[in-house]
Design a protein around this motif. Sequence first.
Motif, PDB file in Angstrom:
ATOM      1  N   VAL A 149       8.562 -38.738 -18.237  1.00  0.00           N
ATOM      2  CA  VAL A 149       9.515 -38.602 -17.126  1.00  0.00           C
ATOM      3  C   VAL A 149       9.908 -39.991 -16.650  1.00  0.00           C
ATOM      4  O   VAL A 149       9.086 -40.728 -16.100  1.00  0.00           O
ATOM      5  CB  VAL A 149       8.910 -37.783 -15.977  1.00  0.00           C
ATOM      6  N   GLN A 150      11.138 -40.355 -16.884  1.00  0.00           N
ATOM      7  CA  GLN A 150      11.605 -41.687 -16.493  1.00  0.00           C
ATOM      8  C   GLN A 150      12.018 -41.741 -15.022  1.00  0.00           C
ATOM      9  O   GLN A 150      11.718 -42.700 -14.323  1.00  0.00           O
ATOM     10  CB  GLN A 150      12.781 -42.114 -17.373  1.00  0.00           C
ATOM     11  N   SER A 151      12.692 -40.692 -14.539  1.00  0.00           N
ATOM     12  CA  SER A 151      13.179 -40.710 -13.160  1.00  0.00           C
ATOM     13  C   SER A 151      13.354 -39.295 -12.647  1.00  0.00           C
ATOM     14  O   SER A 151      13.532 -38.359 -13.425  1.00  0.00           O
ATOM     15  CB  SER A 151      14.500 -41.469 -13.054  1.00  0.00           C
ATOM     16  N   ILE A 152      13.272 -39.161 -11.319  1.00  0.00           N
ATOM     17  CA  ILE A 152      13.542 -37.899 -10.640  1.00  0.00           C
ATOM     18  C   ILE A 152      14.542 -38.186  -9.532  1.00  0.00           C
ATOM     19  O   ILE A 152      14.300 -39.018  -8.659  1.00  0.00           O
ATOM     20  CB  ILE A 152      12.267 -37.273 -10.049  1.00  0.00           C
ATOM     21  N   THR A 153      15.669 -37.506  -9.585  1.00  0.00           N
ATOM     22  CA  THR A 153      16.725 -37.679  -8.584  1.00  0.00           C
ATOM     23  C   THR A 153      16.772 -36.435  -7.702  1.00  0.00           C
ATOM     24  O   THR A 153      16.786 -35.308  -8.212  1.00  0.00           O
ATOM     25  CB  THR A 153      18.084 -37.898  -9.250  1.00  0.00           C
ATOM     26  N   TRP A 154      16.802 -36.668  -6.384  1.00  0.00           N
ATOM     27  CA  TRP A 154      16.824 -35.568  -5.423  1.00  0.00           C
ATOM     28  C   TRP A 154      18.224 -35.458  -4.826  1.00  0.00           C
ATOM     29  O   TRP A 154      18.806 -36.443  -4.382  1.00  0.00           O
ATOM     30  CB  TRP A 154      15.804 -35.804  -4.307  1.00  0.00           C
ATOM     31  N   VAL A 158      17.539 -31.196 -16.733  1.00  0.00           N
ATOM     32  CA  VAL A 158      16.840 -32.242 -17.472  1.00  0.00           C
ATOM     33  C   VAL A 158      17.826 -32.893 -18.442  1.00  0.00           C
ATOM     34  O   VAL A 158      18.500 -32.204 -19.220  1.00  0.00           O
ATOM     35  CB  VAL A 158      15.633 -31.682 -18.240  1.00  0.00           C
ATOM     36  N   ALA A 159      17.909 -34.202 -18.403  1.00  0.00           N
ATOM     37  CA  ALA A 159      18.783 -34.961 -19.311  1.00  0.00           C
ATOM     38  C   ALA A 159      17.922 -35.804 -20.234  1.00  0.00           C
ATOM     39  O   ALA A 159      17.056 -36.557 -19.772  1.00  0.00           O
ATOM     40  CB  ALA A 159      19.738 -35.842 -18.509  1.00  0.00           C
ATOM     41  N   ARG A 160      18.212 -35.686 -21.561  1.00  0.00           N
ATOM     42  CA  ARG A 160      17.463 -36.463 -22.545  1.00  0.00           C
ATOM     43  C   ARG A 160      18.388 -36.872 -23.672  1.00  0.00           C
ATOM     44  O   ARG A 160      19.018 -36.028 -24.308  1.00  0.00           O
ATOM     45  CB  ARG A 160      16.297 -35.641 -23.096  1.00  0.00           C
ATOM     46  N   ILE A 203      15.254 -36.308 -14.673  1.00  0.00           N
ATOM     47  CA  ILE A 203      15.265 -35.005 -14.019  1.00  0.00           C
ATOM     48  C   ILE A 203      16.089 -35.089 -12.736  1.00  0.00           C
ATOM     49  O   ILE A 203      15.960 -36.043 -11.955  1.00  0.00           O
ATOM     50  CB  ILE A 203      13.827 -34.542 -13.692  1.00  0.00           C
ATOM     51  N   GLU A 204      16.912 -34.075 -12.514  1.00  0.00           N
ATOM     52  CA  GLU A 204      17.677 -33.955 -11.274  1.00  0.00           C
ATOM     53  C   GLU A 204      17.275 -32.646 -10.599  1.00  0.00           C
ATOM     54  O   GLU A 204      17.381 -31.578 -11.191  1.00  0.00           O
ATOM     55  CB  GLU A 204      19.172 -33.973 -11.560  1.00  0.00           C
ATOM     56  N   ILE A 205      16.790 -32.764  -9.355  1.00  0.00           N
ATOM     57  CA  ILE A 205      16.378 -31.599  -8.581  1.00  0.00           C
ATOM     58  C   ILE A 205      17.381 -31.401  -7.453  1.00  0.00           C
ATOM     59  O   ILE A 205      17.582 -32.288  -6.623  1.00  0.00           O
ATOM     60  CB  ILE A 205      14.953 -31.765  -8.018  1.00  0.00           C
ATOM     61  N   ARG A 206      17.985 -30.227  -7.439  1.00  0.00           N
ATOM     62  CA  ARG A 206      19.010 -29.925  -6.435  1.00  0.00           C
ATOM     63  C   ARG A 206      18.449 -28.862  -5.477  1.00  0.00           C
ATOM     64  O   ARG A 206      17.906 -27.847  -5.914  1.00  0.00           O
ATOM     65  CB  ARG A 206      20.275 -29.422  -7.116  1.00  0.00           C
ATOM     66  N   ILE A 207      18.615 -29.132  -4.192  1.00  0.00           N
ATOM     67  CA  ILE A 207      18.066 -28.247  -3.156  1.00  0.00           C
ATOM     68  C   ILE A 207      19.187 -27.729  -2.269  1.00  0.00           C
ATOM     69  O   ILE A 207      20.028 -28.504  -1.802  1.00  0.00           O
ATOM     70  CB  ILE A 207      17.012 -28.985  -2.299  1.00  0.00           C
ATOM     71  N   GLU A 208      19.178 -26.435  -2.048  1.00  0.00           N
ATOM     72  CA  GLU A 208      20.060 -25.803  -1.064  1.00  0.00           C
ATOM     73  C   GLU A 208      19.177 -25.326   0.084  1.00  0.00           C
ATOM     74  O   GLU A 208      18.458 -24.336  -0.036  1.00  0.00           O
ATOM     75  CB  GLU A 208      20.810 -24.630  -1.692  1.00  0.00           C
ATOM     76  N   GLU A 209      19.200 -26.079   1.177  1.00  0.00           N
ATOM     77  CA  GLU A 209      18.261 -25.804   2.266  1.00  0.00           C
ATOM     78  C   GLU A 209      18.585 -24.514   3.006  1.00  0.00           C
ATOM     79  O   GLU A 209      17.687 -23.785   3.442  1.00  0.00           O
ATOM     80  CB  GLU A 209      18.245 -26.975   3.248  1.00  0.00           C
TER      81      GLU A 209
END
Length: 542
Positions: free
Chosen positions: A55-60, A121-123, A132-138
């Motif tokens: 895992v290189q990066s996690i974007t929120w 997930v982008a590879r 990794i990109e994590i998208r949240i809908e609060e």
Amino acid sequence: MRGAQIGLLAVYIMAIAAIVVTPASAETQFDTEAPAAIEERASKEKKATSKKPVVQSITWIGNETISHRTLRAHILTQSTTFPLFWVAHKFREDDLAGDMDRITALYRLRGYYQAKASYSVAREEGSRTVAIEIRIEEGAPIHTYQVGIRLANGHPISSHPLIEDVAWDAFLESIQLQQGEIFELNDYREARAKILAFVAERGLPEARLVGGAEVDLRLHRAIVDWQLVPGRHIRLGEVRISGLHAVDENILRREIRVKPGETYSVSRLARDRRRLQNLSLFRWTVVEAVAPKDTEEGADEKDEGSTQTLDGNSPAGEATWPVDVRVAERPPRRIRMGGGWGTDTSFRAELSWHHRNFFGGARHADVSVRYSGIGALLRPTFTEPYFLGTQTQLRISPAYLLEKQEAYDARRILFDVRLKRRLTEHWKIRLGYRFDRDDVYSVEAEVAGEADLPEGVSITTGPLIGLIRSTVDNRLNAHSGTILDLRAETSVSALGSDEDFIRYTVSARSFFELFSTVIASRVLLGTIQPLANTQPDDVPLV
């Protein structure tokens, strides 16, 4: 009809826990593989794991209420910032999918019941890293619409004879669960625990809260409805002491302030525990009121003298719980030895002997000897904890001190006697008398002229008075609280002192925990004011 019910979710929260159940296999399998086969299989699994991407990066994206840092602390998937120096975090699809549930569960705790989390997930082809990109809908938060707390019979809590109107109203304002605020489960749990602690402090430790919170997802609101079943009025019974060997039981009974017949109180039991712990005679102490075994086994049954009702009527009868005091004694004697070498003191050594129960009665005796290249000290100390009563302590501490400085040498004889009396739970007053005889010799001529330090004997003696306020949780091993020490010491020629002056001292200490570490701080301020015909230059330096 079904569509009308989609928006309404009734959740009654009695005891909140996350339970993970792993069903047992119907058949028990025995591993009959040979050791070589086991090693080969483990090697293949290790190689398969080593081929997994890192895992290189996690974007929120979309998280406004909860920070990136807090979210990262609640998930398994982590990014690898410095793969050369730190362990690389492997990418596991199952862990990441489970992290979405953990994120939504965290938002639920914070009052966001409709929050959703998704990921992508982008590879790049041929790359061993993934982004990794994590998208949240609060979604909209749930607000506390109403908080209702009453007796099970519908009467107000303050109508119970053991609960005062003013105390209850002030208590309600102190809890976090308030109308119009976001409905957080932690606040809900804390408020529930505080309510039970509040009524337990007033003699109702058997009280129960029934009911809970109803969450309406369509209207985004929560209605809290609790009914208090007060249970019986508990009174304290006989005090039973166990664990003593060398310490006299009367010492403990002097410190225990609760009396049979008193209303049950957690704070008074905790106060007595602190008093026992402050004797320094025990490794640990426990002071608690214990329900009789027959009461525990037949808690749901009614008998004469126990008329607990489930409809909230009061009084619901009385019961008596004995007070159990359990202790573990410390060794009565302690010997300490130490030594070392420093550029300022050269060789130094220290030896001390301490008795925690000198001739019984919780008396303390201590003798310490120190020696170094710049001086020596001999100091015996005696402490009588019960002097003319149980609230006054007597401490006597003479000392002989030899100082060897570059500019002068000195011999000092000191005598210090102090009385300390408890005024309230946190305040104490100190009265004392101090005698100090200094014999300065071998003063270098340059120092004698510049510092006005004549050779010879000087005496300072006089009374002292002080106030001490302590809120620390444990005097021997403080984790929280403060200690404030205000002191005024005088030197009076009418009592034999060579000079007249007064010394003011303010000392403050604070203790608090930060990330499981106790942080201690201290501030010390002082000043000396000459009195009568004494000039500032006449105040002794040593």
